[in-house]
Design a protein around this motif. Structure first.
Motif, mmCIF file in Angstrom:
data_model
loop_
_atom_site.group_PDB
_atom_site.id
_atom_site.type_symbol
_atom_site.label_atom_id
_atom_site.label_comp_id
_atom_site.label_asym_id
_atom_site.label_seq_id
_atom_site.Cartn_x
_atom_site.Cartn_y
_atom_site.Cartn_z
ATOM 1 N N SER A 148 -0.713 8.970 6.982
ATOM 2 C CA SER A 148 -0.330 7.568 7.135
ATOM 3 C C SER A 148 -0.839 6.831 5.904
ATOM 4 O O SER A 148 -1.761 7.305 5.240
ATOM 5 C CB SER A 148 -0.962 6.974 8.396
ATOM 6 O OG SER A 148 -2.096 6.223 8.026
ATOM 7 N N PRO A 149 -0.271 5.703 5.627
ATOM 8 C CA PRO A 149 -0.616 5.001 4.381
ATOM 9 C C PRO A 149 -2.093 4.711 4.205
ATOM 10 O O PRO A 149 -2.534 4.451 3.090
ATOM 11 C CB PRO A 149 0.167 3.695 4.488
ATOM 12 C CG PRO A 149 1.320 4.026 5.357
ATOM 13 C CD PRO A 149 0.793 5.006 6.354
ATOM 14 N N ILE A 150 -2.882 4.716 5.301
ATOM 15 C CA ILE A 150 -4.297 4.428 5.086
ATOM 16 C C ILE A 150 -5.132 5.697 5.006
ATOM 17 O O ILE A 150 -6.314 5.639 4.703
ATOM 18 C CB ILE A 150 -4.873 3.525 6.204
ATOM 19 C CG1 ILE A 150 -4.368 3.985 7.551
ATOM 20 C CG2 ILE A 150 -4.531 2.082 5.956
ATOM 21 C CD1 ILE A 150 -5.039 3.279 8.696
ATOM 22 N N ASP A 151 -4.529 6.841 5.268
ATOM 23 C CA ASP A 151 -5.291 8.083 5.121
ATOM 24 C C ASP A 151 -5.299 8.481 3.667
ATOM 25 O O ASP A 151 -4.368 8.188 2.929
ATOM 26 C CB ASP A 151 -4.629 9.192 5.946
ATOM 27 C CG ASP A 151 -4.654 8.850 7.428
ATOM 28 O OD1 ASP A 151 -5.726 8.418 7.898
ATOM 29 O OD2 ASP A 151 -3.585 8.926 8.077
ATOM 30 N N PRO A 152 -6.381 9.153 3.244
ATOM 31 C CA PRO A 152 -6.382 9.695 1.886
ATOM 32 C C PRO A 152 -5.270 10.720 1.759
ATOM 33 O O PRO A 152 -4.909 11.372 2.747
ATOM 34 C CB PRO A 152 -7.762 10.345 1.756
ATOM 35 C CG PRO A 152 -8.233 10.547 3.163
ATOM 36 C CD PRO A 152 -7.629 9.446 3.971
ATOM 37 N N PRO A 153 -4.688 10.859 0.568
ATOM 38 C CA PRO A 153 -3.565 11.777 0.404
ATOM 39 C C PRO A 153 -3.988 13.215 0.623
ATOM 40 O O PRO A 153 -5.131 13.575 0.374
ATOM 41 C CB PRO A 153 -3.119 11.558 -1.029
ATOM 42 C CG PRO A 153 -4.234 10.871 -1.701
ATOM 43 C CD PRO A 153 -5.066 10.194 -0.666
ATOM 44 N N THR A 154 -3.044 13.999 1.137
ATOM 45 C CA THR A 154 -3.304 15.436 1.261
ATOM 46 C C THR A 154 -2.779 16.142 0.029
ATOM 47 O O THR A 154 -3.216 17.219 -0.309
ATOM 48 C CB THR A 154 -2.572 15.990 2.491
ATOM 49 O OG1 THR A 154 -1.198 15.577 2.380
ATOM 50 C CG2 THR A 154 -3.182 15.435 3.761
ATOM 51 N N ILE A 189 -3.483 -1.327 7.454
ATOM 52 C CA ILE A 189 -4.878 -1.735 7.599
ATOM 53 C C ILE A 189 -5.009 -2.697 8.781
ATOM 54 O O ILE A 189 -5.987 -2.695 9.517
ATOM 55 C CB ILE A 189 -5.354 -2.406 6.302
ATOM 56 C CG1 ILE A 189 -5.384 -1.385 5.176
ATOM 57 C CG2 ILE A 189 -6.725 -2.994 6.484
ATOM 58 C CD1 ILE A 189 -5.676 -1.995 3.834
ATOM 59 N N PHE A 190 -3.966 -3.473 8.938
ATOM 60 C CA PHE A 190 -3.941 -4.430 10.048
ATOM 61 C C PHE A 190 -4.188 -3.697 11.356
ATOM 62 O O PHE A 190 -5.083 -4.042 12.125
ATOM 63 C CB PHE A 190 -2.569 -5.113 10.090
ATOM 64 C CG PHE A 190 -2.649 -6.567 10.401
ATOM 65 C CD1 PHE A 190 -3.099 -6.995 11.632
ATOM 66 C CD2 PHE A 190 -2.289 -7.510 9.455
ATOM 67 C CE1 PHE A 190 -3.178 -8.349 11.926
ATOM 68 C CE2 PHE A 190 -2.363 -8.859 9.731
ATOM 69 C CZ PHE A 190 -2.807 -9.282 10.965
ATOM 70 N N ALA A 248 7.468 8.713 2.606
ATOM 71 C CA ALA A 248 7.405 7.789 1.470
ATOM 72 C C ALA A 248 8.542 6.779 1.562
ATOM 73 O O ALA A 248 8.342 5.570 1.441
ATOM 74 C CB ALA A 248 7.482 8.579 0.167
ATOM 75 N N ALA A 249 9.747 7.310 1.837
ATOM 76 C CA ALA A 249 10.916 6.429 1.876
ATOM 77 C C ALA A 249 10.741 5.373 2.967
ATOM 78 O O ALA A 249 10.939 4.185 2.728
ATOM 79 C CB ALA A 249 12.171 7.252 2.140
ATOM 80 N N ALA A 250 10.287 5.805 4.136
ATOM 81 C CA ALA A 250 10.120 4.875 5.248
ATOM 82 C C ALA A 250 9.195 3.739 4.824
ATOM 83 O O ALA A 250 9.496 2.564 5.020
ATOM 84 C CB ALA A 250 9.533 5.614 6.441
ATOM 85 N N GLU A 251 8.054 4.095 4.193
ATOM 86 C CA GLU A 251 7.119 3.085 3.698
ATOM 87 C C GLU A 251 7.892 2.077 2.846
ATOM 88 O O GLU A 251 7.804 0.871 3.019
ATOM 89 C CB GLU A 251 6.064 3.766 2.833
ATOM 90 C CG GLU A 251 4.638 3.580 3.313
ATOM 91 C CD GLU A 251 3.673 4.281 2.380
ATOM 92 O OE1 GLU A 251 3.210 3.611 1.427
ATOM 93 O OE2 GLU A 251 3.409 5.489 2.565
#
Ligand code: SF4
Lengths: 1103, 935
Positions: A764-770, A445-446, A794-797
């Protein structure tokens, strides 16, 4: 504020403090501040600048995450101003902080005044309480109750509701056909294909871990939203398997024998067999399948797979993969279904009990704020809040959750869009401290806010000076995080390390503080003798727990002794890991406080009180009874035998007592009585228990057990606890300690990844899931490229968050940082087990970064692997502030007041009305509940109303029916007027009654006259139906007669006792009348007139 | 206040003690009460006729005519208005309702409609104070946002008035409007406005219609503030806006937490008393916000008598709570609801009486016993059969089932008998009243009795509501079920306090607004924080401050002025008022000082802000209000030896001793039982028992030799269903049904394993074999008992002694029986169950050669199998030695010290054994004889 905004203004308001004359700055600022860089200070300075520039406080929204931080911001804003008003020096400092433009104390004062005038509308708070306010303002729109009970997921209340919802949900599942099967499958899957006994807890886990995801993305379309190619049809499958038999021919031959290599043959046989058996997961884990190129490299036992073979296996592999995915997607839908069902019940229950979770507010707001029509939403919200937000100040921005961002974004983008320089966005945070990923908090978000239109990459800056930590500590931090990509332990974290590295800049200390850092290895077994002199005792007491924790406990104990009075933070990764350590510490007599304090029953006195209350709930709980009997409490509650009957009697009394007076009152009473049997600490804890009881009294249920649960789950700071605090790293965020110990650095970081039940796949973590689906296992992941990608994302996050967690932990200390890792292990040949340096674990990471060699790393442990700085840092400077408040400093407080000598009560008289005095103040439920009424309600009052109209019957005429009727209309519209009037007429024909209504030479007549008289400590109030008064020549009253009308019928048999019943009341009347007239009560005669029966009875109350 | 009383009596509007012609208007109910007290005392012997005293709220009603032209029914009462609104809402089309609330209640959910109606009513009331009807808002309000919502309200409001009109009734606010517009204001009495300065537009309008000489406002501040009031004694906002209350900074304290505020009160009391002796009834504590309970408790802990002037909410009274619980049970009929209900002390009495009546014995002895075991039985029942719905069919042995059935029947007799389940609201009045009557009607209740008192007052209130229900016009009454009717009654009780008993001198706790007329010489005010003082009107989102301004409704500025005036008055009529403000709320939320305190000259203002936000003041620990004793007497009860020495033990008991001698003592010597009724599903034991019971079928002839797993599985399944329904009935909790399936699943694998064993030639010799072995330890006999799940025999492999285990993890005998002690690498015995089976088996002629092991049915079915324990003779004799060791210690009464490591699961002894204690090691030492804890 002037409509035209000049550069000066901009510079003065938004410019760098350093160069007042610098170029025109942007009104917006996004600051990436490292740990300890003084975020709050930055934010409050900005606030004051805005204030100075004329912004009205209600339009400045400043949010942060913890109440503590919110308090600090308030303190810094108002406190700094006030100080500047009083002290020249402070004013000068503030002037510099605000950009160096001359700042008069008069100006400070007017700023302060402006703040104070709008104090009630100040928008400085935690983001939760701001959302609470906002949601309250939109109560109707969001469909919230007017008086919600706010709580959080952890509370017993919400757990209770969850369990009820689960029960209901299970009920549905059983009712629906196939529901049961789905559930069972689901649960088996949850427990890795086993049938665990307990189902409720399992479901509660789902509810807790997956519910948020469901609520954010309830749309079933998003779930299992992938279509990998379909499994083959049965016959096709048969062909693809059987026809491959011949492929066996192509299996490589063993050189020596020339026969087919057995290992290959076996593998191939097994493959086909599993394929036939439909054991598709097994198929995928078959060696040959794993070896398939490209992923598998195409080699099996170092021999290339022949083309035919690859061709033969490909369709089977594809089919297997497809089938397993198919299976997985099925479970995904089932999960969604389960969550949806749960959601329904949970919502219903919560609405019914008016229970709101903080997360609800955020969620509802996020849903209500439509992306398309933000403006309408904002204008409505602003209107309701009576203030438009023109300046936005966001603290700890990296912790903002997606839901929260959905709401905040509206404010931010609106402001950013208007570039008039009179609105501004300011946000400060540190991506490196983003450790709330699991809660939806998300650092990306930053980046997004930096890209906001109007904000694009303007005014970005970063702060790396630490006002908290010693350079010694920071050097270690720099060394560990300075070059992550080079750290072998992080080899397979992929992009994560690089990405994270990108955010990192070398840290520097602002203050010159002494410091000390140590990397130390604990013992693997039998190690604690060295540290604690208590070993034999412990052995005797049979203490057996993990040596690592025991050693750690010893380490902490000695550290605590080395730096008495200094705060020590022991930070854990997981809350549950704390248990063994806490236990070990307590066995060493180290007095620790847990996260947010401890349950108050950590002193036996409180435990005993809880046993008593538990007994009230469970009279047959012999254990509780025994505990109470054998404590000073037993005597107090009058329990001396375990006999269930006695226990039951006591339990009953207790419950009544608790209900009548409330828990806090009862426990307070006990506390007073027990004080002599307690030491100071127990007493303080009991006092705290009383506090908890007050909260419970507000809306406690009928079950004392619920109170016990509530108390046991509440954490309360124990003022007498030592400055050693054990807590999770998450809880330590925003805190600082003199020394920090990190004892949970071992264990593979990715060990738990598989635990996650769902894979939420989004670009990306701020996009809605596909796509949201049950998490596939390794074998499958390896088979399907898309899945592999998703899993990698997911793992990278996760890895990024792992790094942040360590960073947060290592940046908490002011002076000292102690890193404890289990010792390295060695093979029999003395070769070091390489996992200690290559594993994906903090321990390995640290060994790598600090270049610990095998020689320094003995297997028996207990060695210092790395050390810098001065172990004796604490000695020279012992700042008094760091001291914990000494207990008993405000010794026993005794107070006594004077006895009240007032002859009559000074105030708050007990009130009584004579009618309530009848039969000595005793009454019957039937009368109270109006079940006894004769002639229907209002009949009595109607009759009285009419008799009030009748003067001396022998002198004045009785009003006619019309007059009477209109009177009735007023007093008792619901009664049948005609009937009443008829009744009266009949009564007036009765001689006795007429007689009672005559003058008899009286001088004065009172009718329905109300009175208010103090008599023996009570306040008598009521109404005389009818009073005759005789006066002497001087007009002074000499004699009186009071007449009381009774409308209820009675049969003659009971007349006597009926009269007796009224004696108390009449006595009351006589006292009242006598007092009023100032005559002796003997001079007052009284008569009861039973209208219904036409009987008049003189009452002598002296008998 | 005393001056006011004197004035009324002597100068007054009409001198003399007959004040029947006087209407006194006071700010609040406490002032109302107080004034009458003072009058009564002042007028002794003067034939006082008290004046009518009303609060501001009651004023309007006094100035309006009873009946209105065209509205024969007169003004609709609160209840009628409320219910009418509810039915308007309930009948309205969804589209309209959704404008008010996105999630409207279901048609039948009356409580839902009622609360919506209440919110709507609140809006109407607030507007009414400003002489507005909801319909007029849109016209009057500039820049009104959310227009659609107001349209909806407008529409609904019209229907509401129409519906009332049909009944010839009139809405209160409407009535007031008529009264004013058509000049119908009437009042025979002389009106005295006593410090009633919080006047609303509607009041002013009504009052101004009265002739001037019929009005006398009495103001409560020194003459200097004369312009602070209008001709009715209402406050003039503008005047007070820029007045500063004369606060003395030495009397103003800032502290951190609520407890500290309470402590500040104590300090004030102490200071006052030292200054000059003062008694409790000369002290009043003003309460801002919700600090009441905290302050009160602190006073009580310090030994000072305290009384809340507001009293306790009627909804928390015993009768109300009883109705609540009764309704809950009637609605859901769950076991929990019954358990709740039975724990209500008055229901307990009632059931007890019922039992006595049945037993026909007057002395309640056996009955009391019964009650004890009722709750006990209920708990046991819950543990054995789990809590589901109460079907009326009670499972288990008659000695449990029958008493429970009796209890249940007694409770049922409180519920409305036959008759329609849904009835017009009014028709529920009687059933509700009768339920209460059954419980409370058996004996006279003492009005002045310390405990009865509250019940009497509560019943009186409820009675009032019930008769009000009977009076309701038919077409206002919704058709509801019993539970909803009860909810209605409770709703009507809300906001009706039950005053605390007066008489005894006590420190009184009074809400800030009631302080104005308080005449106690000593006063302290706590909770002077924004959000508490000035007290926010029940925040109504539809009417934000800006809207209020547009509508001419009093807003924040008004409240601030009002409270400044109030504070000024308080400070001026006595010396040394202690003012307290806190920095944090109970939940840690940071607070800000009340603007009242910051309304000051520059210097004072700066000083106070600096003080309030002073950094780095270390929080002082809370006051210690009581003196601790020489030592803490709360200890772990040290084992006593006055119990007969044990001469027999179950095989499983040995593990308990080895785990912790003290807990062994509690469980096996004292036989302390522990159970609780919170289980929502089968716990480990129950789960295991089900399995055991089912597995017994394997011994039946046709299965002993059954090699076909399918067949075995089928029989196991059938048996499982049988034992399950035997235990949990036909309507078991859902969770248990699920567990049943899990168990069935595991048994399928057990069947395979069994068939396998049969194939291998194993045959079941015995199952559930009760065993008893008499051994000699030191020449003394000792008995070991136990039940062996199963013994298999094999023609050439001999015997297998088998124990079924259903634990999730499926541990091996090695894991459960032997473990490493910390620091040593050698294992030692932690459990003797299997070895001791050898003793038992011996009695059946089975030699020590027999193989020992578990038949595991773990959660991972792949591991379902027989797991042997390969212990050599040496190990076994070690075990036997340990057995004798334990026996000796038990005989010798060695049950101390407890193990430091408490068990991981809750065994019910945590509290006794001080498991959670911070300094457990220390407590254990102090609890031993000679430990300094023991006197
Ligand atoms: S694929 Fe594997 S896990 Fe799934 S059902 Fe078949 S055997 Fe079981």
């Amino acid at each position: 504020m002037t409509p035209h905004v000049g550069d000066d203004f901009l510079r003065q308001t938004y410019g760098k403090t350093t160069d007042p004359a610098g170029a025109t700055p942007s009104p917006h600022a996004v600051i990436r501040a490292s740990a300890g860089a003084g975020k709050t200070y930055q934010l409050t300075t900005r606030y004051l600048r805005l204030l100075r520039a004329g912004a009205s406080p209600p339009t400045i929204l400043a949010t942060t995450f913890t109440r503590k931080a919110a308090g600090e911001i308030l303190q810094r804003v108002l406190g700094r101003l006030a100080k500047a008003c009083r002290s020249e020096e402070e004013r000068a400092k503030l002037e510099a902080d605000l950009g160096g433009f001359p700042l008069s104390s008069a100006e400070c004062l007017s700023m302060l005044r402006r703040l104070v005038e709008t104090l009630h509308r100040l928008a400085i708070s935690t983001i939760d309480s701001f959302f609470n306010r906002a949601a309250g303002a939109l109560r109707f729109e969001l469909g919230l109750p007017a008086d919600p009970r706010l709580t959080d997921e952890g509370s017993p209340l919400s757990r209770r509701l969850r369990l009820e919802a689960i029960q209901a949900q299970l009920g549905d599942a059983l009712a629906s056909d196939g529901g049961l099967q789905t559930l069972i499958e689901l649960l088996r899957r949850l427990h890795h294909d086993t049938t665990q006994r307990s189902v409720t807890d399992a479901l509660d886990t789902i509810a807790q871990s997956l519910y948020d995801i469901y609520r954010q993305y309830p749309d079933p379309e998003l779930w299992a939203n992938v279509d990998y190619h379909k499994p083959l049809g049965p016959e096709l499958l048969a062909i693809s398997i059987e026809s491959r038999e011949l492929a066996a021919a192509s299996l490589p031959k063993a050189k020596r024998t020339g026969k087919t290599d057995g290992r290959w043959a076996e593998a191939y046989r097994q493959l086909l067999e599993r394929a036939r058996g439909g054991m598709y997961e097994a198929v995928l884990s078959n060696g040959l399948v794993k070896a398939m190129p490209p992923a598998g490299g195409g080699k099996y036992y170092r021999i290339m797979l022949p083309e035919e073979l690859i061709e033969a296996i490909r369709p089977i592999k594809a089919h297997a993969a497809a089938s397993v995915v198919h299976d997985l997607l099925g479970q995904t839908r089932a999960t969604h279904q389960l969550l949806a069902g749960f959601h329904g019940h949970y919502e219903r229950l919560r609405r019914r009990e008016r229970v709101l979770l903080f997360s609800d507010l955020t969620h509802l707001l996020a849903r209500y704020a439509p992306d398309d029509d933000q403006d309408a939403f904002l204008s409505e919200l602003y209107y309701r809040l009576d203030a438009q937000v023109t300046h936005l100040l966001l603290d700890e921005f990296q912790d903002t959750s997606l839901d929260q961002w959905d709401v905040i974004r509206g404010f931010a983008s609106e402001i950013a869009a208007v570039g008039d320089g009179q609105r501004s966005v300011f946000c400060v945070g540190d991506v490196k401290q983003a450790i709330y990923g699991w809660r939806g908090g998300c650092a990306e978000i930053f980046d997004e806010i930096e890209r906001l239109p109007g904000l694009e990459d303007k005014a970005l800056s970063s702060l790396t000076k630490s006002y908290r930590s010693s350079q010694v500590v920071l050097d270690l931090v720099n060394r560990v995080f300075g070059d992550l990509p080079a750290n072998a332990a992080l080899a397979d974290t992929g992009a994560a390390a690089n990405l994270w590295q990108g955010y990192y800049q070398k840290h520097q200390a602002a203050k010159d503080l002494p410091g000390h850092v140590v990397l130390h290895s604990t013992r693997s077994s039998g190690g604690k003798a060295a540290l604690t002199g208590r070993r034999d005792e412990d052995a005797a007491l049979g203490l057996d727990s993990d040596p690592h924790w025991v050693y750690t406990a010893g380490y902490i104990e000695s550290l605590h002794q080395a730096i008495p009075g200094r705060s020590i933070g022991v930070l854990m990764r997981r809350r549950k890991s704390a248990a063994p350590l806490l236990h070990a510490l307590r066995n060493l007599g180290v007095d620790v406080s847990e996260e947010g304090g401890n349950p108050v029953d950590n002193v036996p006195a409180v435990a005993a009180v809880l046993s008593a209350i538990r007994l009230a709930d469970h009279p047959a709980d012999a254990a509780a009874a025994y505990h109470v009997i054998n404590s000073p409490l037993g005597h107090l509650v009058g329990l001396d035998s375990r006999n269930e009957r006695d226990a039951a009697a006591v339990a009953g009394r207790l419950r009544r007592d608790l209900m009548d007076h409330g828990y806090s009152a009862v426990i307070a009473r006990w506390t007073r009585a027990l004080a002599g049997s307690c030491d100071e600490r127990s007493l303080r804890r009991l006092q705290q228990l009383v506090e908890l009881a007050e909260q419970h009294d507000a809306d406690g249920g009928l079950r004392p057990g619920q109170f016990v649960d509530a108390v046991r789950s509440a954490r309360v700071e124990d003022p007498s606890a030592a400055p050693v605090r054990v807590m999770t790293i998450h809880a330590a965020k925003g805190l600082e300690f003199d020394a920090v110990v990190l004892p949970e650095l071992h264990g593979r970081l990715n060990a738990n990844d598989q635990r996650d039940l769902l894979l939420v796949d989004r670009p990306s973590p701020i996009d809605p899931p596909t796509n949201i689906m049950r998490r596939p296992n390794k074998v499958l992941t390896a088979t399907i490229a898309d899945l592999e990608l998703a899993m990698a994302r997911a793992a990278a996050e996760q890895r990024g968050e792992d790094l942040s967690l360590l960073y947060v932990a290592m940046t908490r200390p002011r002076h000292a940082l102690h890193l404890l890792v289990p010792p390295a292990t060695y093979s029999d040949k003395g070769k070091q087990n390489k996992t200690h340096v290559s594993d994906l674990s903090y321990a390995a990471m640290l060994r790598q970064a600090l270049g610990v060699s095998a020689e320094q790393d003995p297997a028996e442990g207990g060695a210092t692997l790395y050390e810098r700085g001065d172990a004796a840092w604490a000695k020279p400077t012992l700042s008094p502030l760091a001291k914990a408040p000494a207990i008993g400093h405000d010794a026993l407080f005794k107070i006594e007041l004077a006895q009240s000598h007032a002859a009559v009560p000074r105030r708050s008289w007990a009130e009584a009305s004579p009618s309530k005095l009848s039969s000595g103040g005793h009454t019957h439920a039937a009368d109270l509940l109006g079940l006894g009424e004769t002639g229907g309600l209002g009949w009595g009052s109607a009759i009285h109303a009419l008799y009030e109209q009748i003067g001396f019957i022998d002198e004045q005429p009785i009003p006619d029916d019309r007059a009477l009727a209109s009177i009735l209309q007023g007093v008792a519209p619901s009664v049948d007027g005609a009937a009443v009037i008829a009744a009266i007429r009949r009564q007036l024909d009765v001689p006795a009654i007429r007689e009672a209504l005559m003058r008899h030479g009286a001088d004065e007549l009172w009718r329905e006259r109300s009175f208010l008289v103090p008599a023996d400590g009570r306040l008598l109030r009521g109404q005389f139906d009818r009073v005759l008064i005789w006066r002497d020549s001087g007009g002074a009253a000499v004699r009186a007669r009071l007449i009381d009308f009774k409308t209820d019928r009675i049969d003659y048999a009971t007349l006597a006792d009926r009269v007796a019943d009224y004696r108390g009341q009449i006595a009351g009347y006589r006292v009242a009348l006598a007092t009023m007239l100032g005559i002796h009560s003997d001079a007052v005669e009284a008569a009861l007139v039973f209208l219904g029966d036409g009987r008049v009875v003189a009452v002598d109350t002296d008998r | 206040m005393p001056r006011a009383a004197a004035w009324l009596l002597d100068e007054g509007v009409k001198a003399g003690a007959d004040l029947s012609g006087v209407l006194v208007v006071v700010p609040g109910s406490r002032a109302q009460r107080r004034l009458l007290e003072l009058l009564a005392v002042a007028a002794v012997g003067r034939a006082l006729v008290p004046p009518t005293v009303v609060t501001l709220g009651g004023l309007a009603g006094r100035l309006m005519p009873r009946v209105f032209e065209g509205y024969p029914g007169g003004v609709a009462g609160e209840a009628e208005a409320w219910l009418t609104r509810a039915s308007v809402l309930q009948e309205a089309e969804r589209s309209l309702i959704e404008k008010l609330s996105p999630i409207p209640p279901d048609a039948e959910d009356w409580p839902g409609w009622w609360s919506l109606a209440r919110q709507w009513g609140d809006v109407a009331d607030e507007l009414g104070a400003g002489l507005l009807l909801p319909g007029e808002v849109r016209g009057r309000c500039a820049a009104l946002v959310g227009d659609a919502r107001w349209q909806a309200i407008e529409a609904l409001d019209q229907r509401y008035h129409a519906m009332l009109a049909e009944r010839g009734r009139l809405d209160t606010h409407h009535a007031r409007r008529l009264t004013i517009e058509e000049g119908l204001v009437t009042c025979e009495q002389q009106v005295v406005l006593l410090a009633a300065m919080d006047l609303m537009p509607v009041h002013r309008a009504l009052l101004s219609a009265l002739p001037v000489d019929q009005l006398t406002p009495l103001i409560f501040t020194p003459a200097e503030h004369a312009e602070g009031f209008d001709r009715f004694g209402g406050l003039v906002e503008a005047y007070w806006r820029d007045r500063h209350p004369p606060i003395d900074d030495r009397e103003l304290v800032f502290v951190d937490r609520p407890v500290d505020q309470a402590a500040a009160v104590l300090r004030a009391c102490k200071a006052w008393h030292e200054d000059q002796p003062v008694s409790a009834d000369q002290i009043t504590i003003g309460i801002g916000g919700t600090l009441g309970p905290t302050v009160r408790r602190t006073l009580e802990l310090a030994g000072l008598p305290a009384r809340s002037a507001t009293g306790q909410p009627a909804q928390r009274s015993r009768p109300a709570l009883l109705l609540q619980a009764l309704a809950a049970y009637a609605e859901r009929g769950r076991f929990d609801d019954l358990a709740n209900l039975l724990r209500h002390p008055d229901v307990e009495d009632f059931v007890q009486r019922a039992a006595r009546a049945e037993a026909g014995s007057d002395d309640g002895s056996d009955a009391t016993q019964a009650v004890g075991s009722w709750l006990g039985l209920l708990d046991r029942y819950a543990t054995d059969h789990l809590r589901g719905r109460v079907t009326g069919h009670w499972l288990g042995k008659p000695e449990v089932a029958e008493p429970l059935k009796r209890v249940h029947d007694a409770v049922l007799s409180l519920l409305p008998g036959n008759g329609p389940r849904r009835r017009p609201l009014g028709e529920w009045a009687r059933p509700i009243g009768e339920a209460l009557h059954r419980v409370y009607g058996h004996r006279p209740l003492g009005r002045f009795d310390e405990t009865d008192r509250a019940v009497v007052l509560a019943l009186e209130l409820i009675g009032g509501v019930l008769s009000e229900m009977l009076e309701l016009a038919k077409d206002v009454q919704p058709t509801t079920g019993f539970p909803q009717a009860v909810r209605y009654v409770l709703e009507r009780l809300s906001g009706r306090p039950i005053p605390e008993p007066g008489g005894e001198p006590a420190i009184e706790l009074v809400g800030f607004l009631e302080l104005l007329l308080d005449d106690a010489p000593r006063l302290a005010v706590v909770g002077l924080n924004e959000g508490a003082v000035p007290e926010p009107t029940r925040f109504n989102p539809l009417l934000p401050d800006s809207a209020r301004r547009d509508l001419g409704l009093p807003g924040d500025a008004h409240r601030l002025a009002r409270d400044k005036l109030a504070l000024t008055a308080m400070l001026q009529c006595r010396k040394g008022v202690r003012l307290v403000s806190g920095r944090y709320a109970a939940d840690g939320e940071p607070l800000m000082p009340s603007r009242l305190l910051l309304s000051a000259e520059d210097e004072a203002l700066v000083g106070r802000v600096a003080r309030f936000f002073d950094e780095g003041v270390p929080a002082e620990p809370p006051l210690l209000l009581l003196s601790p004793g020489p030592r803490d007497r709360f200890l772990i009860p040290y084992p006593t030896l006055d119990h007969p020495t044990l001469t027999r033990l179950r095989v499983t008991a040995f593990r308990d001793y080895l785990a912790c001698p003290y807990r062994f003592y509690l469980r096996h010597v004292l036989r302390l039982s522990f159970f609780d009724d919170r289980e929502v599903e089968l716990n480990a034991a129950a789960f295991g028992n089900l399995a055991h019971d089912a597995l017994q079928v394997l011994a039946l002839p046709h299965l002993r030799e059954q090699g076909d797993a399918e067949v075995v599985a089928e029989h196991l399944g059938m048996e499982l269903d049988r034992v399950f329904s035997e235990k949990l009935g036909d309507d078991p909790p859902a969770a248990a049904r699920l567990q049943l399936e899990n168990l069935r699943y595991r048994l399928r694998f057990a069947a395979v394993e069994h068939a396998q064993m049969v194939a291998e030639g194993w045959r079941i010799g015995h199952t559930e074999l009760p065993g008893k072995a008499d051994i000699l330890v030191d020449g003394e006999p000792f008995t070991i008992t136990g039940k062996i799940d199963r013994i298999d025999t094999h023609p050439n492999l001999g015997h297998r002694i088998i124990d079924y285990k259903t634990g999730d993890r499926g541990k091996s005998p090695q894991q459960t029986h032997r473990a490493k002690a910390l620091g040593s690498d050698t294992k030692h015995w932690t459990d003797l169950q299997l070895p001791l089976y050898l003793d038992l088996a011996a009695e059946h002629g089975i030699g020590r050669g027999a193989e020992l092991g578990y038949f595991n049915l773990p959660k991972n079915e792949q591991d379902t199998r027989f797991v042997g324990a390969a212990w050599d003779e040496a190990l076994l004799s070690e075990a036997m030695a340990l057995r004798d060791e334990v026996v000796r210690k038990v005989r010798a009464g060695v049950f101390w010290p407890p193990k430091l490591e408490p068990p991981r699961f809750d065994d019910g002894f945590a509290a006794i054994a001080a498991d959670h204690a911070a300094d457990r090691a220390g407590i254990i030492q102090r609890s031993a004889p000679g430990g300094e804890g023991v006197a």
